[in-house]
Design a protein around this motif. Structure first.
Motif, PDB file in Angstrom:
ATOM      1  N   SER A 105      58.637 -36.572  -4.866  1.00  0.00           N
ATOM      2  CA  SER A 105      59.189 -37.903  -4.634  1.00  0.00           C
ATOM      3  C   SER A 105      60.696 -37.843  -4.362  1.00  0.00           C
ATOM      4  CB  SER A 105      58.930 -38.790  -5.854  1.00  0.00           C
ATOM      5  OG  SER A 105      59.551 -38.246  -6.996  1.00  0.00           O
ATOM      6  N   HIS A 115      55.709 -41.516 -15.574  1.00  0.00           N
ATOM      7  CA  HIS A 115      54.836 -42.158 -14.585  1.00  0.00           C
ATOM      8  C   HIS A 115      54.132 -43.332 -15.235  1.00  0.00           C
ATOM      9  CE1 HIS A 115      55.608 -38.132 -13.105  1.00  0.00           C
ATOM     10  NE2 HIS A 115      55.137 -38.466 -11.914  1.00  0.00           N
ATOM     11  N   THR A 125      52.213 -36.649  -3.966  1.00  0.00           N
ATOM     12  CA  THR A 125      53.251 -35.683  -3.588  1.00  0.00           C
ATOM     13  C   THR A 125      52.816 -34.256  -3.898  1.00  0.00           C
ATOM     14  OG1 THR A 125      54.340 -35.975  -5.734  1.00  0.00           O
ATOM     15  CG2 THR A 125      55.126 -37.345  -3.897  1.00  0.00           C
TER      16      THR A 125
HETATM   17  O1  TXA Z   1      56.760 -36.136  -6.852  1.00  0.00           O
HETATM   18  C1  TXA Z   1      57.231 -35.943  -7.981  1.00  0.00           C
HETATM   19  O2  TXA Z   1      58.276 -36.485  -8.373  1.00  0.00           O
HETATM   20  C2  TXA Z   1      56.466 -34.994  -8.901  1.00  0.00           C
HETATM   21  C3  TXA Z   1      55.127 -35.632  -9.257  1.00  0.00           C
HETATM   22  C4  TXA Z   1      54.342 -34.811 -10.239  1.00  0.00           C
HETATM   23  O3  TXA Z   1      55.331 -36.946  -9.719  1.00  0.00           O
HETATM   24  N1  TXA Z   1      57.221 -34.689 -10.073  1.00  0.00           N
HETATM   25  C5  TXA Z   1      58.320 -33.897 -10.033  1.00  0.00           C
HETATM   26  O4  TXA Z   1      58.882 -33.674 -11.262  1.00  0.00           O
HETATM   27  O5  TXA Z   1      58.772 -33.431  -9.006  1.00  0.00           O
HETATM   28  P1  TXA Z   1      59.937 -32.508 -11.533  1.00  0.00           P
HETATM   29  O6  TXA Z   1      60.101 -32.459 -12.987  1.00  0.00           O
HETATM   30  O7  TXA Z   1      59.501 -31.250 -10.852  1.00  0.00           O
HETATM   31  O8  TXA Z   1      61.253 -33.065 -10.900  1.00  0.00           O
HETATM   32  C6  TXA Z   1      61.874 -34.189 -11.495  1.00  0.00           C
HETATM   33  C7  TXA Z   1      63.334 -34.234 -11.177  1.00  0.00           C
HETATM   34  C8  TXA Z   1      64.082 -33.104 -11.820  1.00  0.00           C
HETATM   35  O9  TXA Z   1      65.003 -32.577 -10.881  1.00  0.00           O
HETATM   36  C9  TXA Z   1      64.781 -33.799 -12.997  1.00  0.00           C
HETATM   37  O10 TXA Z   1      65.893 -33.132 -13.455  1.00  0.00           O
HETATM   38  C10 TXA Z   1      65.083 -35.147 -12.399  1.00  0.00           C
HETATM   39  O11 TXA Z   1      63.892 -35.444 -11.706  1.00  0.00           O
HETATM   40  N2  TXA Z   1      65.303 -36.177 -13.428  1.00  0.00           N
HETATM   41  C11 TXA Z   1      64.423 -36.626 -14.344  1.00  0.00           C
HETATM   42  N3  TXA Z   1      64.998 -37.548 -15.147  1.00  0.00           N
HETATM   43  C12 TXA Z   1      66.260 -37.701 -14.718  1.00  0.00           C
HETATM   44  C13 TXA Z   1      67.370 -38.500 -15.131  1.00  0.00           C
HETATM   45  N4  TXA Z   1      67.291 -39.343 -16.168  1.00  0.00           N
HETATM   46  N5  TXA Z   1      68.527 -38.383 -14.451  1.00  0.00           N
HETATM   47  C14 TXA Z   1      68.631 -37.534 -13.394  1.00  0.00           C
HETATM   48  N6  TXA Z   1      67.622 -36.738 -12.957  1.00  0.00           N
HETATM   49  C15 TXA Z   1      66.456 -36.817 -13.604  1.00  0.00           C
END
Ligand code: TXA
Ligand code: MG
Length: 320
Positions: free
Chosen positions: A182, A67, A35
């Motif tokens: 994702s 991950h 991604t």
């Molecule tokens: O494609 C992707 O998902 C990329 C690659 C590096 O894997 N990662 C990514 O991570 O986009 P980030 O941190 O930019 O976005 C993750 C999202 C955030 O909006 C976060 O708040 C949400 O996932 N998230 C994580 N844990 C959560 C949870 N327990 N409940 C609800 N939302 C959650």
């Protein structure tokens, strides 16, 4: 202040081993996924996780995705259910993140989940990410490797431009093929809920688990759900069909309106996959030019187009 640049390391066997070693030592590693590039750290190491938040300038109430190399690894951390098993079989490895209830013995740092009793898990498809995860042998927390609120990186060079010396090692696995993050689905409640459109179309999920609920802005505190996110420096104007002043155009399809200072076409053959892969890189390129703003052509609102429109809407939103 003098900052040492991180080494950009080719993702060959030696590079992958070095990245896994660095992660085990509690360091920050930028690595490619299908991604976007992720800013990775040992998800079980509080100090390493704290550094992710510090380097990104990310509010600590916004949780991170863990991950893992396979579904078995994911379901060792969270409690699976029938929806999760079905989606894992269909879409993992791949650009799908599931939010599920954390297991009592889950070793992931509470900081990584911002104290929530749920955890987001993802099994990436990129061979380099998979190799690093296998070699690291522990869940890896990885948000996109950009400063909080900015455009996500799809090449090692983007990461270096953004994070420079703040990351210990950048593993170069070439350009990301999907180009948007994702899809995130919350399976911890009574019905599956789409938290973020992304690399897998919501329609494809619905074929397996039925209609998805859609999260509203206030329901979940997640940076990807904040009104302003993925933002370039220049103002962005959406659904543009004609030029207004000194603008660059981010075009889509064969039909390109004239009068723009500069044009980059996300996909001249109107292919949404190609457009998603080009999106963040082209936004960065246009953001470096001397125009007054970036106009974006209308993008179809189906399949990957939903994720593209979601990112563009947030990139165009009033800045916080
Ligand atoms: O494609 C992707 O998902 C990329 C690659 C590096 O894997 N990662 C990514 O991570 O986009 P980030 O941190 O930019 O976005 C993750 C999202 C955030 O909006 C976060 O708040 C949400 O996932 N998230 C994580 N844990 C959560 C949870 N327990 N409940 C609800 N939302 C959650
Ligand atoms: Mg992000």
């Amino acid at each position: 202040m003098v900052r040492t640049l991180p080494s950009i390391v080719t993702a060959d066997a030696a590079g992958i081993a070095a990245a896994a070693r660095a992660l085990r030592d509690g360091r920050l590693v930028a690595l490619p996924t299908e991604t976007v590039y992720g800013l990775a750290a040992d998800a079980t190491d509080d100090r390493a996780v704290a550094r992710i938040y510090a380097v990104k300038g990310r509010p600590t109430f916004n949780p991170l995705i863990s991950h893992v190399p396979d579904a078995e690894g994911a379901f060792a951390l969270v409690r699976e259910n029938a929806w999760a098993k079905q989606l894992a079989t269909a879409f993992w490895p791949g650009p799908l993140t599931m939010v599920l209830a954390r297991r009592d013995n889950c070793p992931v740092s509470l900081l990584a989940t911002a104290g929530l009793d749920t955890l987001a898990v993802r099994v990436p498809a990129h061979p380099v990410a998979r190799a690093v995860l296998a070699a690291a042998g522990r869940p890896i927390a990885a948000p996109s490797a950009n400063r909080s609120g900015k455009v996500s990186p799809t090449t090692a060079r983007h990461v270096e431009d953004d994070l420079g010396g703040d990351v210990d090692l950048i593993l170069d696995g070439g350009a990301c093929t999907v180009g948007v993050e994702s899809t995130i689905v919350d399976l911890s409640g009574a019905r599956p809920r789409l938290l973020r459109p992304g690399g897998i179309g919501g329609e494809d999920l619905e074929r397996l688990v039925g209609p998805l609920e859609h999260a509203t802005h206030c329901a979940v505190v997640a940076p990807g759900m904040m009104a302003s996110h993925y933002a370039p420096t220049l103002p962005l104007r959406l659904d543009a069909t004609a030029s207004r002043g000194r603008e660059a155009l981010l075009a889509f399809g064969a039909d390109v309106p004239g009068g723009f200072t500069l044009v980059l076409n996300l996909s001249s053959r109107g292919d949404l996959e190609e457009a998603a892969a080009n999106l963040f890189g082209y936004l960065r390129q246009l953001d470096r030019t001397s125009v007054d703003g970036i106009a974006v052509a209308p993008i179809p609102r189906h399949g990957l187009g939903l994720a593209i429109n979601d990112r563009l809407r947030r990139a165009a939103a009033p800045r916080q």
